[in-house]
Write an enzyme that holds these catalytic residues in place. Structure first.
Site, mmCIF file in Angstrom:
data_model
loop_
_atom_site.group_PDB
_atom_site.id
_atom_site.type_symbol
_atom_site.label_atom_id
_atom_site.label_comp_id
_atom_site.label_asym_id
_atom_site.label_seq_id
_atom_site.Cartn_x
_atom_site.Cartn_y
_atom_site.Cartn_z
ATOM 1 N N TYR A 165 92.803 85.518 4.427
ATOM 2 C CA TYR A 165 91.630 84.390 4.749
ATOM 3 C C TYR A 165 90.580 84.574 3.986
ATOM 4 O O TYR A 165 89.959 83.665 3.652
ATOM 5 C CB TYR A 165 91.568 84.693 6.095
ATOM 6 C CG TYR A 165 90.647 83.988 6.916
ATOM 7 C CD1 TYR A 165 91.113 82.858 7.415
ATOM 8 C CD2 TYR A 165 89.352 84.245 7.216
ATOM 9 C CE1 TYR A 165 90.220 81.842 8.352
ATOM 10 C CE2 TYR A 165 88.515 83.546 7.959
ATOM 11 C CZ TYR A 165 88.873 82.281 8.484
ATOM 12 O OH TYR A 165 87.782 81.602 9.300
ATOM 13 N N LYS A 169 88.485 81.702 1.841
ATOM 14 C CA LYS A 169 87.216 81.269 2.250
ATOM 15 C C LYS A 169 86.254 81.295 1.227
ATOM 16 O O LYS A 169 85.593 80.213 1.277
ATOM 17 C CB LYS A 169 86.808 81.980 3.637
ATOM 18 C CG LYS A 169 87.794 81.410 4.915
ATOM 19 C CD LYS A 169 87.627 80.122 5.006
ATOM 20 C CE LYS A 169 87.966 79.573 6.473
ATOM 21 N NZ LYS A 169 87.987 78.044 6.630
HETATM 22 P P1 NAD Z 1 89.998 76.280 16.118
HETATM 23 O O1 NAD Z 1 91.732 76.844 16.182
HETATM 24 O O2 NAD Z 1 89.503 76.258 17.570
HETATM 25 O O3 NAD Z 1 90.320 74.894 15.563
HETATM 26 C C1 NAD Z 1 91.037 74.800 14.258
HETATM 27 C C2 NAD Z 1 91.972 73.489 14.617
HETATM 28 O O4 NAD Z 1 92.444 73.163 12.932
HETATM 29 C C3 NAD Z 1 92.859 73.502 15.392
HETATM 30 O O5 NAD Z 1 92.908 72.234 16.371
HETATM 31 C C4 NAD Z 1 94.315 73.362 14.546
HETATM 32 O O6 NAD Z 1 95.197 72.586 15.392
HETATM 33 C C5 NAD Z 1 93.767 72.574 13.385
HETATM 34 N N1 NAD Z 1 94.708 72.850 12.443
HETATM 35 C C6 NAD Z 1 95.172 74.039 11.904
HETATM 36 N N2 NAD Z 1 96.132 73.730 10.821
HETATM 37 C C7 NAD Z 1 96.209 72.306 10.631
HETATM 38 C C8 NAD Z 1 96.727 71.564 9.755
HETATM 39 N N3 NAD Z 1 97.609 72.134 8.741
HETATM 40 N N4 NAD Z 1 96.428 70.395 9.591
HETATM 41 C C9 NAD Z 1 95.576 69.651 10.512
HETATM 42 N N5 NAD Z 1 94.859 70.518 11.553
HETATM 43 C C10 NAD Z 1 95.225 71.900 11.532
HETATM 44 O O7 NAD Z 1 89.123 77.230 15.113
HETATM 45 P P2 NAD Z 1 87.290 77.108 14.927
HETATM 46 O O8 NAD Z 1 87.031 78.287 15.271
HETATM 47 O O9 NAD Z 1 87.306 75.628 15.685
HETATM 48 O O10 NAD Z 1 87.745 77.019 13.381
HETATM 49 C C11 NAD Z 1 87.181 75.695 12.611
HETATM 50 C C12 NAD Z 1 87.194 76.246 10.961
HETATM 51 O O11 NAD Z 1 86.122 77.171 11.123
HETATM 52 C C13 NAD Z 1 88.333 77.018 10.588
HETATM 53 O O12 NAD Z 1 88.571 76.536 9.063
HETATM 54 C C14 NAD Z 1 87.641 78.278 10.576
HETATM 55 O O13 NAD Z 1 88.600 79.128 9.454
HETATM 56 C C15 NAD Z 1 86.322 78.256 10.393
HETATM 57 N N6 NAD Z 1 85.760 79.373 10.847
HETATM 58 C C16 NAD Z 1 85.428 79.552 12.253
HETATM 59 C C17 NAD Z 1 84.829 80.788 12.728
HETATM 60 C C18 NAD Z 1 84.459 80.820 14.229
HETATM 61 O O14 NAD Z 1 83.232 81.878 14.495
HETATM 62 N N7 NAD Z 1 85.020 79.881 15.036
HETATM 63 C C19 NAD Z 1 84.170 81.646 11.625
HETATM 64 C C20 NAD Z 1 84.140 81.358 10.259
HETATM 65 C C21 NAD Z 1 85.028 80.098 9.764
#
Ligand code: NAD
Length: 305
Positions: A165, A169
């Site tokens: 990851y 990233k």
């Molecule tokens: P989340 O799991 O709530 O949302 C991610 C969404 O992406 C889900 O609804 C999932 O169904 C969808 N998804 C996964 N694979 C997919 C694909 N192949 N095609 C289309 N949709 C797909 O997670 P989140 O926390 O909202 O994360 C959103 C982004 O932010 C991600 O890229 C995550 O890595 C990044 N991120 C989040 C955090 C955090 O603190 N939440 C921290 C760092 C990075």
């Protein structure tokens, strides 16, 4: 005047929940027509995610109930051309792309399988590539585009159990920086954000009260600003969460210039304190700027024989 996105089309991947949903709702509330993409998978990227493909429909319904415009798309981000085609079919253009979809396959590196590695690269890197590749020609043609890529603190700093990851990233940071260079002349901006928010992705690693406090809605305003036509930032990285936003940059020590190109490992050891001393650090902002010193030094070596 509030920042508005009237007559603009925003594609948000992974917008069926979490951060993506918050972005979609905000863009729509400020006049954008939104493509809500979500494959509806679990955090591990497997079928049967909360709400499944319906997750995208639910967000579309929320937007419409509030008087906004949106359509759903259920394709995986690997097939970016289908997602962008949804925007073109429904609204005829694409101005904003937020590469947000993401999954986790956390495991220590010793136990990581090729599948754990490949799946993360597929969704995060190939997914962002594929969606951007499909949107790029439209943005180039209309001489306008705004792209935000979801990076992560895990990529910026490393994190136990996230070799796959974090590699993907930080890859998105490099991707954003190069897109920014290539998009500059056509008013296409690309930035990366490292968000922190309470979502299903973080709810297993953070206490519930922290998850509840870190609302995705605290991240969305930065994404909206970076995607506004008035925003001039491009190729930059921001950390954001809990109502805090900050910008990151590379810092470089003054370093040590050896007097001859034939220096040895022992010379490196002898000068290590100087090489790693951040007193008077510099902040190169481009490859050219970063190479300047070395190129000058090469010339000096040449002329001094
Ligand atoms: P989340 O799991 O709530 O949302 C991610 C969404 O992406 C889900 O609804 C999932 O169904 C969808 N998804 C996964 N694979 C997919 C694909 N192949 N095609 C289309 N949709 C797909 O997670 P989140 O926390 O909202 O994360 C959103 C982004 O932010 C991600 O890229 C995550 O890595 C990044 N991120 C989040 C955090 C955090 O603190 N939440 C921290 C760092 C990075």
């Amino acid at each position: 005047m509030p920042l508005r996105f009237d007559n603009q089309v925003a594609v948000i991947t992974g917008a069926g929940g979490g951060l993506g949903r918050a972005y979609a709702l905000l863009f729509a509330s400020r006049g954008a027509k939104v493509v809500v993409n979500d494959l509806g998978v679990t955090t591990h990227g497997e079928a049967g995610g909360k709400g499944g493909v319906r997750a995208a429909d639910k967000v579309v319904a929320e937007i419409r109930r509030a008087g906004g415009e949106a359509v759903a798309n259920y394709d995986s981000v690997e097939f970016g051309e289908k997602i962008i085609q949804t925007a073109i079919d429904a609204y005829g253009r694409v101005d904003i792309l937020v590469n947000n979809a993401g999954i986790l396959r956390d495991v220590s590196f010793a136990k990581m399988t090729a599948k754990d590695w490949d799946l993360i690269m597929l969704v995060h890197l190939k997914g962002a590539y594929s969606c951007t590749k499909a949107a790029w020609p439209y943005m180039q043609k209309q001489k306008y585009g705004r792209i935000v890529n979801a990076a992560s603190g895990a990529g910026l700093y490393g994190n136990f159990g996230q070799a796959n990851y974090s590699a993907a990233k930080l890859g998105l940071v490099g991707f954003s920086k190069t897109l920014a260079r290539e998009g500059e002349r056509r008013n296409i901006n690309a930035n990366a954000i490292a968000p922190l928010a309470g979502t299903r992705m973080t709810e297993t690693v953070m206490p519930q009260e922290v998850v509840d406090a870190l609302k995705p809605e605290y991240v969305a305003p930065l994404v909206a600003y970076l995607c506004h036509e008035s925003c001039r930032e491009s190729g930059e990285v921001f950390e954001v969460g809990a109502g805090w936003i900050s910008k990151l940059r590379w810092q470089r020590t003054q370093g040590h210039m050896f007097s001859s190109p034939t220096f040895t490992a022992d010379d490196v050891a002898a000068n290590w304190a100087k090489i790693t001393d951040f007193t008077g650090a510099t902040y190169p902002t481009s490859l050219q700027e970063s190479m300047e010193l070395v190129m000058r030094r090469l010339e000096e070596f040449k002329t001094s024989g």
